[in-house]
Write an enzyme that holds these catalytic residues in place. Structure first.
Site, PDB file in Angstrom:
ATOM      1  N   LYS A 200       0.831  -1.206   0.000  1.00  0.00           N
ATOM      2  CA  LYS A 200       0.000   0.000   0.000  1.00  0.00           C
ATOM      3  C   LYS A 200       0.865   1.256   0.000  1.00  0.00           C
ATOM      4  O   LYS A 200       0.675   2.170  -0.810  1.00  0.00           O
ATOM      5  CB  LYS A 200      -0.917  -0.021   1.227  1.00  0.00           C
ATOM      6  CG  LYS A 200      -1.969   1.052   1.203  1.00  0.00           C
ATOM      7  CD  LYS A 200      -2.937   0.903   2.367  1.00  0.00           C
ATOM      8  CE  LYS A 200      -3.830  -0.304   2.170  1.00  0.00           C
ATOM      9  NZ  LYS A 200      -4.306  -0.910   3.395  1.00  0.00           N
TER      10      LYS A 200
ATOM     11  N   ARG B 205      -3.640  -1.781  -6.129  1.00  0.00           N
ATOM     12  CA  ARG B 205      -2.745  -2.951  -6.040  1.00  0.00           C
ATOM     13  C   ARG B 205      -3.070  -3.874  -7.205  1.00  0.00           C
ATOM     14  O   ARG B 205      -4.161  -3.773  -7.797  1.00  0.00           O
ATOM     15  CB  ARG B 205      -2.935  -3.686  -4.710  1.00  0.00           C
ATOM     16  CG  ARG B 205      -4.349  -4.160  -4.490  1.00  0.00           C
ATOM     17  CD  ARG B 205      -4.524  -4.716  -3.092  1.00  0.00           C
ATOM     18  NE  ARG B 205      -5.938  -4.891  -2.793  1.00  0.00           N
ATOM     19  CZ  ARG B 205      -6.442  -5.016  -1.593  1.00  0.00           C
ATOM     20  NH1 ARG B 205      -5.672  -4.940  -0.532  1.00  0.00           N
ATOM     21  NH2 ARG B 205      -7.725  -5.210  -1.407  1.00  0.00           N
TER      22      ARG B 205
ATOM     23  N   HIS C 245     -16.167  -9.937   1.246  1.00  0.00           N
ATOM     24  CA  HIS C 245     -15.074 -10.779   1.739  1.00  0.00           C
ATOM     25  C   HIS C 245     -15.159 -12.187   1.168  1.00  0.00           C
ATOM     26  O   HIS C 245     -14.182 -12.730   0.647  1.00  0.00           O
ATOM     27  CB  HIS C 245     -15.138 -10.805   3.273  1.00  0.00           C
ATOM     28  CG  HIS C 245     -14.093 -11.683   3.881  1.00  0.00           C
ATOM     29  ND1 HIS C 245     -14.331 -12.994   4.226  1.00  0.00           N
ATOM     30  CD2 HIS C 245     -12.795 -11.451   4.146  1.00  0.00           C
ATOM     31  CE1 HIS C 245     -13.224 -13.513   4.710  1.00  0.00           C
ATOM     32  NE2 HIS C 245     -12.269 -12.605   4.670  1.00  0.00           N
TER      33      HIS C 245
ATOM     34  N   MET D 228      -5.663  -7.727   8.118  1.00  0.00           N
ATOM     35  CA  MET D 228      -5.155  -6.906   9.217  1.00  0.00           C
ATOM     36  C   MET D 228      -6.074  -5.717   9.434  1.00  0.00           C
ATOM     37  O   MET D 228      -7.116  -5.612   8.800  1.00  0.00           O
ATOM     38  CB  MET D 228      -3.725  -6.491   8.919  1.00  0.00           C
ATOM     39  CG  MET D 228      -2.773  -7.662   8.990  1.00  0.00           C
ATOM     40  SD  MET D 228      -1.093  -7.178   8.674  1.00  0.00           S
ATOM     41  CE  MET D 228      -1.151  -6.785   6.962  1.00  0.00           C
TER      42      MET D 228
ATOM     43  N   SER E  13      16.482 -40.853  -7.685  1.00  0.00           N
ATOM     44  CA  SER E  13      15.261 -40.051  -7.545  1.00  0.00           C
ATOM     45  C   SER E  13      15.141 -39.676  -6.075  1.00  0.00           C
ATOM     46  O   SER E  13      15.144 -40.550  -5.201  1.00  0.00           O
ATOM     47  CB  SER E  13      14.048 -40.864  -8.003  1.00  0.00           C
ATOM     48  OG  SER E  13      12.885 -40.095  -7.827  1.00  0.00           O
TER      49      SER E  13
ATOM     50  N   ARG F 197      -3.795   2.570   8.352  1.00  0.00           N
ATOM     51  CA  ARG F 197      -4.058   1.300   7.650  1.00  0.00           C
ATOM     52  C   ARG F 197      -2.819   0.421   7.595  1.00  0.00           C
ATOM     53  O   ARG F 197      -1.707   0.917   7.500  1.00  0.00           O
ATOM     54  CB  ARG F 197      -4.454   1.562   6.198  1.00  0.00           C
ATOM     55  CG  ARG F 197      -5.765   2.255   6.009  1.00  0.00           C
ATOM     56  CD  ARG F 197      -5.833   2.714   4.559  1.00  0.00           C
ATOM     57  NE  ARG F 197      -6.869   3.678   4.362  1.00  0.00           N
ATOM     58  CZ  ARG F 197      -8.064   3.401   3.866  1.00  0.00           C
ATOM     59  NH1 ARG F 197      -8.361   2.189   3.501  1.00  0.00           N
ATOM     60  NH2 ARG F 197      -8.950   4.355   3.718  1.00  0.00           N
TER      61      ARG F 197
ATOM     62  N   TYR G 217      14.551 -33.648 -13.823  1.00  0.00           N
ATOM     63  CA  TYR G 217      13.088 -33.584 -13.860  1.00  0.00           C
ATOM     64  C   TYR G 217      12.528 -33.507 -12.443  1.00  0.00           C
ATOM     65  O   TYR G 217      13.225 -33.815 -11.463  1.00  0.00           O
ATOM     66  CB  TYR G 217      12.499 -34.810 -14.584  1.00  0.00           C
ATOM     67  CG  TYR G 217      12.691 -36.107 -13.814  1.00  0.00           C
ATOM     68  CD1 TYR G 217      11.772 -36.512 -12.849  1.00  0.00           C
ATOM     69  CD2 TYR G 217      13.812 -36.909 -14.034  1.00  0.00           C
ATOM     70  CE1 TYR G 217      11.960 -37.682 -12.121  1.00  0.00           C
ATOM     71  CE2 TYR G 217      14.002 -38.075 -13.318  1.00  0.00           C
ATOM     72  CZ  TYR G 217      13.070 -38.452 -12.354  1.00  0.00           C
ATOM     73  OH  TYR G 217      13.264 -39.589 -11.631  1.00  0.00           O
TER      74      TYR G 217
ATOM     75  N   CYS H 246      10.839 -37.244  -6.585  1.00  0.00           N
ATOM     76  CA  CYS H 246       9.477 -37.771  -6.659  1.00  0.00           C
ATOM     77  C   CYS H 246       8.739 -37.619  -5.339  1.00  0.00           C
ATOM     78  O   CYS H 246       7.616 -38.072  -5.190  1.00  0.00           O
ATOM     79  CB  CYS H 246       9.475 -39.225  -7.119  1.00  0.00           C
ATOM     80  SG  CYS H 246      10.335 -40.317  -5.982  1.00  0.00           S
TER      81      CYS H 246
ATOM     82  N   GLY I 135      -8.082  -7.662   3.908  1.00  0.00           N
ATOM     83  CA  GLY I 135      -8.981  -7.817   5.053  1.00  0.00           C
ATOM     84  C   GLY I 135      -8.389  -8.548   6.240  1.00  0.00           C
ATOM     85  O   GLY I 135      -9.058  -8.731   7.256  1.00  0.00           O
TER      86      GLY I 135
HETATM   87  C1  PEP Z   1       9.481 -40.240  -0.648  1.00  0.00           C
HETATM   88  O1  PEP Z   1       9.848 -40.757   0.397  1.00  0.00           O
HETATM   89  O2  PEP Z   1       9.668 -39.041  -0.907  1.00  0.00           O
HETATM   90  C2  PEP Z   1       8.755 -41.022  -1.652  1.00  0.00           C
HETATM   91  C3  PEP Z   1       8.439 -40.505  -2.826  1.00  0.00           C
HETATM   92  O3  PEP Z   1       8.371 -42.255  -1.311  1.00  0.00           O
HETATM   93  P1  PEP Z   1       7.116 -42.578  -0.372  1.00  0.00           P
HETATM   94  O4  PEP Z   1       6.358 -41.325  -0.161  1.00  0.00           O
HETATM   95  O5  PEP Z   1       6.344 -43.611  -1.086  1.00  0.00           O
HETATM   96  O6  PEP Z   1       7.780 -43.090   0.868  1.00  0.00           O
END
Ligand code: PEP
Ligand code: MG
Length: 876
Positions: free
Chosen positions: A23, A337, A456, A104, A765, A93, A852, A832, A102
């Site tokens: 602000k 804003r 709101h 604060m 991974s 404000r 990845y 993963c 809304g």
């Molecule tokens: C992990 O531990 O991050 C994972 C992908 O395996 P899980 O969640 O199946 O233990």
């Protein structure tokens, strides 16, 4: 050298939101471009930090700077603070770095006392206006600064309206308002055992402190948790000369967006109220008028407003959410804003701004919040089911989507119901307030009886992507009694089903089937732009062909984790896997595995088919054992019959297998060490599925992943089973199928010895779920029970199981990346754990050079966008 904590708008740096809050910074910008704003100054976020450092005290140095700036403000305005003849009144404000609408507190009309009010009545010749401002001030100050429950003031106000027969607040006369003021003061005295404070300077300092404190009120803390805003930012405070929208019918106040925040349409969108102030528009006190009506009522003001709106949008190169006040026909801008918007609007606005030449494609990528894309993947109603549905009422289409669920009239109860297992709950309220934020987040949909499109409920629901109907005045809500009546007096009680269409505003009786969202042209365009920029691959965690198909539709470039144990939770299969685990003889185990092999092979064939030409990483079995042991008497009895062993013997085996700490127990590769037959069966299933699918012309790229490795000898052992099994099968196959064997890095020791593991693993991974568990020593199943206290006490501001701990877990990852690459420069690296779908964690993964990230199918588009943003941010 002393620090500067207070900045007049004219001297402040409009780019420095960290210091001035959004602000304060934008008011500096508006001052710079010559817009009509009430003069003022900003007390910085550094002052807020100082206040907390000094145990909630404003230092003498900061206080002196505030007074010096007040003096300047008096000079500029020609008015004096506390002077009865020509008084300066101010607004106080909040304004944090990120907008938290809304959450604060705000205090308006500050500087009033009996004397000043009397003087102002003479100078304005408008007693009603003065009394209206005074009663508002007493209420706001008492509530925000002194902590007296606002509802007690509301009750007095409603009482006065009832007893004078006034329907609207504007119908109360000056005399009525004087009664209200008297009653307010009496209430204050009763609560605080002292008179309402009359010294304007004291009012000011106490209000600034209250705004600082409001950074830590419960709703602001909840908001920060939901939107991942760090706790240590603090808020700035802006102090501005008051301008009054409550001076009569030539005055008013409003809120408007430069484009439609629901659809993105390039058309001014907003509401205003005549003779009103502050929160009146958003609080739903009276039904506001659409902004275009201003063109009829005050054409010149409207023209000026449109030109300012255009100027602001040109300046900020983004859709603006503006607040304004009209005082006796003169327009003042109170704030601007970047406006909150639905995901559909975010995409349309970003793409339109590119075609209008205001921004480039990378700006467009950067301006859409990845998390918001979730909304686009939202449900609608099944068209046939909708034909038979019964409309009960129509309200405002405040936030798009379709929601069906059981009614609940209280935000806290929504949380409880959801925690108790209810999957779909509709929060029904007369109107929502920031206290309801958590319940709104847990709800599937929100329905309110009062309030407009900028109320709101509407603003918050849009941002959260919750379906919402606001201002549904055709129903009568009895919150306390927990029911509502429709216009035909049909009663709907807590627990009954209703359905909402947040895109049309229609409210329906009962449960209506929903269907998944369809992908729009705008979505595809932005995704295409993101894909051109990102360098990270985006894979999906998918265990079924349906998941894989969806993931691929969303743009997944492979499966990064197929949790093969998830294929066993089916009723028919679970008994086979239980038989296998509980088997005490080779024969029993082999019989169980023979049952499992064709099922697994079929599963993998389905996955390979869906992911034709893309890698599929299949992880060997990794269940914590307790998830598979039967607990119900009937299951145990059935299993004993199936396994042809006495019941008592089976019970003994089960008892023996129970673990104190299953998450650190007999799971992952440890199972394969004990039962190599499982790894053998699974490898056979993978390779046979790959051969079968190759016969069908499918291009298969299988990768076999070994979980929970902590030592290279574990990896060597399990890998040898995999390789021997696969080699034997491939020897007699007409296909030369290339497969990889790799490991998860989820035990800290694995990260430490990653160079050794890389001798055997062709890929890593990162399993950051387990890695987080083991690095912190928090059980991933139980941490939530105490982490809440950590948030409350400011020890953590985010859940390390949701957002990667870049310092601790992140260091482990960096180390493993470096060590792994040292041994095997072309090692394939991915993640993963759940963090693979979280934008800030994705940015980190990009920065440490992973190949990845893998996440749940619905998060794939989010990850694609986040990965593109990571590249753009890294260039900055
Ligand atoms: C992990 O531990 O991050 C994972 C992908 O395996 P899980 O969640 O199946 O233990
Ligand atoms: Mg794991």
């Amino acid at each position: 050298m002393s620090n500067r904590y207070v900045w007049p708008f004219s001297e402040a740096d409009g780019k420095n939101k960290e210091l001035l809050g959004g602000k304060g910074a934008n008011l500096a910008v508006m001052t710079g471009i010559g817009l009509p704003i009430p003069w003022g100054f900003t007390v910085s976020t550094e002052a807020c930090a100082d206040y907390y450092e000094k145990n909630e005290v404003i230092s003498a140095e900061i206080e002196a700077q505030i007074y010096a700036n007040l003096l300047e403000l008096e000079k500029i305005t020609g008015k004096t603070f506390g002077d009865p003849i020509n008084p300066l009144l101010v607004s106080v404000r909040s304004g944090a770095r990120a907008s938290m609408p809304g959450m604060m507190d705000t205090i308006l009309n500050l500087g009033l006392n009996d004397e000043v009010a009397a003087g102002l009545t003479i100078s304005t010749d408008n007693e009603r206006f003065v009394c209206d401002s005074y009663r508002r001030f007493i209420q706001m100050f008492s509530d925000v600064v002194m902590g007296i429950d606002k509802s007690k003031f509301d009750a007095i106000f409603e009482f006065e309206k009832k007893s004078t027969g006034a329907e609207l607040d504007t119908e109360l006369t000056a005399d009525n308002l004087k009664d209200v003021i008297k009653m307010y003061k009496a209430l204050y005295y009763g609560e605080k055992k002292s008179s309402f404070p009359t010294d304007p300077k004291l009012q000011l300092i106490e209000s600034i402190k209250a705004v600082f404190r409001s950074w830590n009120n419960e709703r602001a803390v909840s908001y920060r948790r939901i939107y991942q805003i760090p706790d240590d930012w603090g808020t700035a405070v802006t102090i501005q000369e008051m301008v009054f929208g409550n001076m009569g019918d030539d005055s008013g106040t409003g809120v408007a967006f430069t484009r439609n925040p629901s659809t993105g349409e390039n058309k001014l969108f907003g509401e205003f109220l005549i003779n009103a102030q502050g929160e009146d528009v958003v609080a739903g006190i009276r039904t506001p008028l659409a902004i275009v009506e201003l063109k009829v009522i005050m054409p010149e003001v409207y023209e000026e407003f449109v030109s300012i709106a255009n100027k602001l949008e040109d300046h900020f190169r983004d859709m603006q959410d503006m607040e304004f006040t009209i005082e006796k026909g003169k327009l003042f801008m109170l704030q601007t804003r970047n406006g909150k918007r639905t995901a559909a609007a975010a995409l349309k606005i970003a793409i339109d701004l590119v075609s209008e030449g205001m921004i480039n494609e990378e700006d467009a990528i950067a301006m859409v919040q990845p998390e918001q894309l979730d909304q686009l993947l939202h449900q609608g109603f099944d068209k046939i089911a909708l034909k038979n549905a019964n409309v009960i009422a129509k309200g405002l289409p405040a936030s798009p989507g379709a929601a069906t669920g059981i009614i609940c009239f209280n935000a806290q109860d929504v949380d409880k119901l959801v925690k108790a297992g209810a999957s779909k709950v509709i929060l029904v309220r007369s109107e929502t307030s920031p206290e309801d934020i958590e319940g709104m987040h847990s709800a599937t949909g929100i329905l309110t009886g009062r309030g407009g499109m900028t109320s709101h409920a509407a603003v918050v629901a849009r941002q959260m992507g919750r379906c919402c109907i606001a201002g549904c005045s055709e129903i009568n809500i009895f919150e306390k009694e927990k029911y509502f009546l429709d216009s035909k007096n049909n009663k709907y009680s807590e627990g009954d089903y209703i359905s909402l269409n947040g895109s049309t505003g229609y409210l329906y009786d009962g449960e209506i089937a929903t269907v998944d969202a369809t992908v729009t042209e705008d979505f595809l365009t932005l995704m295409k732009w993101a894909d051109e920029v990102r360098t990270l691959g985006i894979y999906a965690n998918a265990d079924t062909p349906e998941d894989a198909r969806r993931a691929r539709e969303f743009g997944a470039e492979g499966i990064g984790l197929c949790r093969s144990e998830h294929m066993f939770f089916d009723k028919k299969r679970i008994s086979a896997i239980r038989e296998m685990i509980l088997a005490r003889t080779e024969m029993q185990r082999k019989r169980a595995l023979d049952k499992l092999l064709p099922m697994q092979r079929g599963d993998f064939e389905g996955l390979f088919k869906e992911m034709d030409g893309l890698p599929v990483i299949i992880r060997l079995l990794d269940p914590p054992l307790h998830e598979f042991l039967p607990t119900e008497q009937v299951d145990i009895e059935e299993l004993a019959v199936e396994m042809e062993i006495p019941l008592f013997e089976l019970k003994q085996i089960i008892t023996k297998l129970k673990e104190f700490n299953p998450l650190m127990g007999h799971r992952g590769c440890r199972l394969a060490v004990t039962y190599p037959e499982i790894a053998e069966m699974q490898t056979r299933a993978v390779i046979e599925a790959a051969i079968n699918m190759s016969r069908e012309g499918i291009k298969v790229i299988p990768e076999i992943m070994i979980p929970l490795i902590g030592d290279e000898k574990e990896l060597k052992y399990v890998k040898s089973i995999v390789v021997n099994t696969a080699t034997n099968l491939l020897l007699t196959s007409e296909f030369d199928i290339h497969y990889k064997v790799g490991t998860m890095i989820e035990i800290p020791r694995a990260a430490i010895i990653a160079d050794i593991l890389a001798e055997y693993a062709e890929f890593f991974s990162f399993g950051t779920n387990d890695m987080t568990q083991f690095v912190f020593g928090y059980s991933r199943d139980d941490a939530d029970k105490f982490l809440f206290d950590y948030y409350k006490k400011g020890i953590f501001d985010k859940n390390p199981f949701e957002k990667l701990d870049q310092i601790g877990v992140g260091s482990m990852m960096k180390m493993a990346v470096a060590l792994g690459r040292r041994t095997r420069p072309d090692i394939e690296l991915g993640i993963c754990g759940e963090h693979g779908g979280d934008p800030s964690s994705i940015e980190f993964c990009n920065s440490i050079g992973l190949d990845y990230v893998s996440c749940s199918p619905f998060r794939v588009p989010i990850a694609r966008l986040a990965a593109a943003q990571a590249v753009i941010n890294s260039r900055k």
